[in-house]
Design a protein around this motif. Structure first.
Motif, short mmCIF file in Angstrom:
data_model
loop_
_atom_site.label_atom_id
_atom_site.label_comp_id
_atom_site.label_asym_id
_atom_site.label_seq_id
_atom_site.Cartn_x
_atom_site.Cartn_y
_atom_site.Cartn_z
N ARG A 22 0.83 -1.20 0.00
CA ARG A 22 0.00 0.00 0.00
C ARG A 22 0.87 1.26 0.00
O ARG A 22 0.56 2.24 -0.66
N ARG A 23 1.95 1.23 0.74
CA ARG A 23 2.86 2.38 0.75
C ARG A 23 3.48 2.60 -0.62
O ARG A 23 3.63 3.73 -1.07
N ARG A 24 3.86 1.52 -1.28
CA ARG A 24 4.43 1.65 -2.64
C ARG A 24 3.41 2.20 -3.62
O ARG A 24 3.76 2.95 -4.54
N SER A 25 2.16 1.85 -3.46
CA SER A 25 1.13 2.31 -4.40
C SER A 25 0.64 3.73 -4.09
O SER A 25 -0.15 4.29 -4.85
N HIS A 26 1.10 4.31 -2.98
CA HIS A 26 0.76 5.68 -2.59
C HIS A 26 2.06 6.42 -2.26
O HIS A 26 2.31 6.77 -1.11
N PRO A 27 2.87 6.69 -3.29
CA PRO A 27 4.22 7.22 -3.05
C PRO A 27 4.29 8.71 -2.71
O PRO A 27 5.32 9.19 -2.24
N HIS A 28 3.23 9.44 -2.93
CA HIS A 28 3.23 10.89 -2.74
C HIS A 28 2.73 11.21 -1.34
O HIS A 28 1.58 10.92 -1.02
N THR A 29 3.59 11.80 -0.53
CA THR A 29 3.26 11.98 0.87
C THR A 29 3.25 13.44 1.30
O THR A 29 3.93 14.27 0.72
N VAL A 30 2.45 13.69 2.32
CA VAL A 30 2.40 15.01 2.96
C VAL A 30 2.53 14.77 4.46
O VAL A 30 1.68 14.13 5.07
N ARG A 31 3.60 15.29 5.00
CA ARG A 31 3.86 15.14 6.43
C ARG A 31 3.02 16.13 7.23
O ARG A 31 2.87 17.28 6.84
N GLN A 32 2.48 15.66 8.34
CA GLN A 32 1.73 16.51 9.26
C GLN A 32 2.26 16.28 10.67
O GLN A 32 1.59 15.66 11.51
N PRO A 33 3.49 16.75 10.95
CA PRO A 33 4.05 16.57 12.29
C PRO A 33 3.22 17.32 13.32
O PRO A 33 2.65 18.37 13.04
N GLY A 34 3.10 16.73 14.50
CA GLY A 34 2.34 17.36 15.57
C GLY A 34 0.87 17.01 15.57
O GLY A 34 0.16 17.36 16.52
N LEU A 35 0.39 16.35 14.53
CA LEU A 35 -1.02 15.97 14.47
C LEU A 35 -1.20 14.68 15.26
O LEU A 35 -1.25 13.58 14.72
N LEU A 36 -1.25 14.86 16.58
CA LEU A 36 -1.35 13.74 17.51
C LEU A 36 -2.45 14.00 18.54
O LEU A 36 -2.56 15.12 19.07
N ARG A 37 -3.22 12.99 18.83
CA ARG A 37 -4.27 13.09 19.84
C ARG A 37 -3.66 13.46 21.20
O ARG A 37 -4.20 14.29 21.93
N SER A 38 -2.52 12.85 21.52
CA SER A 38 -1.88 13.10 22.82
C SER A 38 -1.40 14.54 22.95
O SER A 38 -1.31 15.08 24.06
N ARG A 39 -1.11 15.18 21.86
CA ARG A 39 -0.62 16.57 21.88
C ARG A 39 -1.75 17.58 21.81
O ARG A 39 -1.71 18.63 22.44
N GLY A 77 3.35 12.32 14.35
CA GLY A 77 2.26 12.93 13.62
C GLY A 77 1.64 11.96 12.64
O GLY A 77 1.76 10.74 12.80
N LYS A 78 1.02 12.51 11.61
CA LYS A 78 0.39 11.71 10.57
C LYS A 78 1.10 11.95 9.24
O LYS A 78 1.65 13.03 8.99
N LEU A 79 1.05 10.95 8.40
CA LEU A 79 1.63 11.03 7.06
C LEU A 79 0.51 10.69 6.08
O LEU A 79 0.03 9.56 6.04
N TYR A 80 0.08 11.68 5.34
CA TYR A 80 -0.99 11.48 4.36
C TYR A 80 -0.35 10.99 3.07
O TYR A 80 0.59 11.60 2.56
N ARG A 81 -0.88 9.89 2.54
CA ARG A 81 -0.32 9.25 1.35
C ARG A 81 -1.34 9.29 0.22
O ARG A 81 -2.52 9.03 0.43
N PHE A 82 -0.85 9.61 -0.97
CA PHE A 82 -1.71 9.76 -2.14
C PHE A 82 -1.14 8.97 -3.31
O PHE A 82 0.08 8.89 -3.48
N ALA A 83 -2.03 8.44 -4.12
CA ALA A 83 -1.61 7.76 -5.34
C ALA A 83 -1.28 8.78 -6.43
O ALA A 83 -0.49 8.50 -7.32
N ASP A 84 -1.87 9.97 -6.34
CA ASP A 84 -1.72 11.00 -7.37
C ASP A 84 -0.90 12.18 -6.85
O ASP A 84 -1.24 12.75 -5.80
N LEU A 85 0.12 12.56 -7.59
CA LEU A 85 1.00 13.66 -7.19
C LEU A 85 0.25 14.98 -7.10
O LEU A 85 0.44 15.76 -6.15
#
Length: 95
Positions: A22-39, A77-85
Motif C-alpha cells: 500500500r505504501r508503494r502504491s501511494h508514493p506521494h506523501t504530505v507530512r503533518q508533524p504534531g497531528l497527535l491526539r496526545s498533543r 504525527g500523521k503522514l498522508y499518502r496519495f496515489a496521485d501527485l
C-alpha cells in the motif's frame, strides 16, 4: 500433548507485506508533524482529522490513506499518502 501455536502464524508477515504494498502504491506523501491526539486533545485532534478527511473525500479522485509519521522510532504525527501527485500537492497547499 499438543503445543500451542498462534491461530494465524504468518499473520504479521502477511499484514506487513500488505502495508508495504500500500505504501508503494501511494508514493506521494504530505507530512503533518504534531497531528497527535496526545498533543492536541481529543476534540481538536478529531476536528483536524475530520477536516482533512472531508477535504480528501470531496477533492481526490484517486486513492489516499493516512499513515503514521515516525521519526527516531517515535510517532510524531500523521503522514498522508496519495496515489496521485497533483492531489498530494493540492493537499499540501491547503493544509
Amino acid at each position: 500433548k499438543y503445543a500451542m501455536r498462534p491461530p494465524f502464524p504468518n499473520h504479521r508477515k502477511h499484514f506487513d507485506a500488505l502495508v508495504d504494498e500500500r505504501r508503494r502504491s501511494h508514493p506521494h506523501t504530505v507530512r503533518q508533524p504534531g497531528l497527535l491526539r496526545s498533543r492536541l486533545g481529543d476534540g481538536r485532534f478529531l476536528r483536524l482529522q475530520d477536516e482533512r478527511r472531508l477535504w480528501m473525500e470531496e477533492n481526490c479522485k484517486c486513492s489516499f490513506w493516512v499513515d503514521t509519521l515516525i521519526e527516531g522510532g517515535k510517532e510524531v504525527g500523521k503522514l498522508y499518502r496519495f496515489a496521485d501527485l497533483r492531489e498530494a500537492d493540492w493537499f499540501r497547499y491547503v493544509f
